[in-house]
Write a protein that holds these residues in place. Sequence first.
Motif, short mmCIF file in Angstrom:
data_model
loop_
_atom_site.label_atom_id
_atom_site.label_comp_id
_atom_site.label_asym_id
_atom_site.label_seq_id
_atom_site.Cartn_x
_atom_site.Cartn_y
_atom_site.Cartn_z
N CYS A 1 0.56 -1.40 1.07
CA CYS A 1 -0.75 -1.99 0.83
C CYS A 1 -0.63 -3.16 -0.14
O CYS A 1 -0.02 -3.03 -1.21
N CYS B 1 -2.68 -1.90 -3.54
CA CYS B 1 -2.28 -0.79 -4.40
C CYS B 1 -0.82 -0.37 -4.22
O CYS B 1 -0.33 0.48 -4.96
N CYS C 1 -6.85 1.39 3.77
CA CYS C 1 -5.87 2.12 2.96
C CYS C 1 -6.52 3.40 2.43
O CYS C 1 -7.60 3.35 1.84
N CYS D 1 -6.78 3.17 -1.67
CA CYS D 1 -7.66 2.25 -2.41
C CYS D 1 -8.83 1.74 -1.59
O CYS D 1 -9.64 0.97 -2.10
FE FE Z 1 -4.24 0.39 -0.99
#
Ligand code: FE
Length: 129
Positions: free
Chosen positions: A45, A48, A93, A96
């Motif tokens: 990601c 994050c 995701c 996050c």
């Molecule tokens: Fe993420």
Amino acid sequence: MKIHKSEEWKNLLTSEQYRVLVEKGTEKPFTGEYDKHFEEGAYVCGACGTKLFESGNKFDSGCGWPSFDSAIPGSVEFNNDDALGMRRTEVTCANCEGHLGHVFPDGPKDTTGQRFCINSVSLDFKKGQ
Ligand code: FE
């Protein structure tokens, strides 16, 4: 730990990352860093750092965005997206909630039949992981 989108992300992400990951924008097709990228490694990601996709699941769909036939189990969530007058499945995701792209049922028939159509700008590549 779940990280939540906040104004703070404006300082952590580039404006293009923010536009896509937070505001659910889409990068222009055929422009992303990872569209024609086939090194061995993992895609994490862009916000994050959670590991989302393996290079072994990437394929060239010709659509102009990085395409995968599957995500790492549990790493992403699926949400109905009825924007633009059509029903699509948004992929975010799981850690996050950053916007990654969409998944379509027109992927490779010999594997999962799914095409995860993901913005390069929502990803970072980690070689050899
Ligand atoms: Fe993420």
